[in-house]
Scaffold this active site. Structure first.
Site, short mmCIF file in Angstrom:
data_model
loop_
_atom_site.label_atom_id
_atom_site.label_comp_id
_atom_site.label_asym_id
_atom_site.label_seq_id
_atom_site.Cartn_x
_atom_site.Cartn_y
_atom_site.Cartn_z
N ASP A 12 -2.83 12.04 9.53
CA ASP A 12 -4.17 11.88 8.93
C ASP A 12 -4.88 13.20 9.14
O ASP A 12 -4.59 13.90 10.13
CB ASP A 12 -4.91 10.75 9.68
CG ASP A 12 -6.12 10.23 8.90
OD1 ASP A 12 -6.98 11.05 8.52
OD2 ASP A 12 -6.19 9.01 8.67
N TYR A 63 -8.04 6.23 17.45
CA TYR A 63 -7.19 6.47 16.27
C TYR A 63 -6.91 7.96 16.14
O TYR A 63 -5.75 8.37 15.94
CB TYR A 63 -7.87 5.92 15.02
CG TYR A 63 -7.15 6.24 13.73
CD1 TYR A 63 -6.00 5.55 13.35
CD2 TYR A 63 -7.62 7.27 12.89
CE1 TYR A 63 -5.34 5.86 12.16
CE2 TYR A 63 -6.96 7.57 11.70
CZ TYR A 63 -5.82 6.87 11.35
OH TYR A 63 -5.16 7.18 10.17
N ARG A 105 0.82 -1.21 0.00
CA ARG A 105 0.00 0.00 0.00
C ARG A 105 0.87 1.27 0.00
O ARG A 105 1.82 1.37 -0.78
CB ARG A 105 -0.98 -0.07 1.18
CG ARG A 105 -2.06 -1.14 0.91
CD ARG A 105 -2.86 -1.55 2.13
NE ARG A 105 -3.56 -0.49 2.83
CZ ARG A 105 -4.81 -0.08 2.58
NH1 ARG A 105 -5.52 -0.65 1.63
NH2 ARG A 105 -5.36 0.87 3.30
#
Ligand SMILES: NC(=O)c1ccc[n+]([C@@H]2O[C@H](COP(=O)([O-])OP(=O)(O)OC[C@H]3O[C@@H](n4cnc5c(N)ncnc54)[C@H](OP(=O)(O)O)[C@@H]3O)[C@@H](O)[C@H]2O)c1
Length: 246
Positions: free
Chosen positions: A142, A155, A16
């Site tokens: 993120d 997360y 990935r």
């Protein structure tokens, strides 16, 4: 005397986005330590592919990143093999929902291990070598480090910790070592599945109206490592503008 190639340690690099980062850096002339956990076949195939282009340019390192005692060993083996370290890319990451009411302390440990704890202690182990080479760290965070994702509190918290580590270590390791982050948006959907409606909703909130590619993330990592010589403590968002759109 020939100049030795720069050396990068990339965590979670078998597949990935991590594999795209590895390919990008290798194409730029880096020798690589490819860390993986379970994806042994994938990492061996990637190592063979890269070594067919440049023999003896790749080392593979297996480790569960929550085995915290082993983190300095990953750096030591990289430096032992190549004699230097120029870049650390903290890419490996656990991702899973943790709805309130069902979440366990074990999930806390797992999500924080790969997303915050290991990146910090890898950075600590790498710091003397990176100082010597005037190297750099890139942390994969993120957009959810800065805004919440419902049912994924742990997360988000762990990525927020990594964002703060990026900024704090940028101060602490300057001027020798630059520390930056890349915040991908929707690049590859989680392998454990993602509802079609949720994918559509996410794309509708993405001004550039598509998912990004692992290569687009890798290009940002490469830029931060190799070219962004006056940039530290920053986040490059590779999210198609999604942070703007709410
Ligand atoms: N995919 C996206 O669209 C997206 C969006 C936003 C942010 N990101 C961030 O970008 C980075 C790469 O994303 P990705 O989707 O390519 O990641 P991924 O496939 O979910 O995970 C990358 C690798 O992390 C390794 N890993 C996970 N937990 C580990 C642990 N406890 N110890 C050791 N290795 C562990 C796994 O290695 P093995 O397979 O070898 O076990 C896995 O292949 C991550 O930091 C992610 O949070 C991605």
């Amino acid at each position: 005397m020939s100049v030795p190639p720069p050396v990068a340690l990339v965590t979670g690099s078998a597949r990935r986005i991590g594999a795209a980062i590895a390919r990008r850096l290798h194409a730029d002339g880096y020798d690589l330590a490819l860390h993986y956990r379970h994806s042994q076949d994938a990492v061996q195939a990637l190592a063979a592919e890269l070594e067919s282009r440049r023999p003896r340019s790749v080392l593979t390192l297996q480790a569960e990143l929550s085995d915290f005692d082993r983190l300095p060993e990953l750096v030591a083996r990289t430096v032992g093999r190549f004699g230097r370290l120029d870049a650390l890319v903290n890419n490996a990451s656990a991702f899973e929902p943790t709805p309130i009411g069902t979440t366990t302390p074990r999930q806390w440990d797992q999500l924080f291990a790969s997303n915050a704890h290991a990146p910090f202690f890898l950075a600590q182990a790498a710091a003397p070598h990176l100082k010597a080479s005037r190297g750099a760290i890139v942390n994969l965070i993120d957009l959810y480090a800065e805004r919440p994702l419902a049912r994924h509190t742990l997360y988000c918290m762990a990525k927020a910790a990594l964002l703060m580590a990026t900024r704090s270590l940028a101060l602490e390791l300057a001027p020798e070592v630059r520390v930056n982050a890349v915040a991908p948006g929707a690049i590859l959907w989680p392998e454990q599945g993602h509802a079609e409606a949720a994918k559509q909703a996410m794309l509708e909130r993405t001004p550039l109206a598509r998912t990004g590619t692992p290569e687009e993330v890798a290009a940002a990592v490469r830029w931060l490592l190799a070219e962004a010589s006056y940039t530290t403590g920053q986040v490059i968002r590779v999210d198609g503008g999604r942070m703007l759109a709410g």
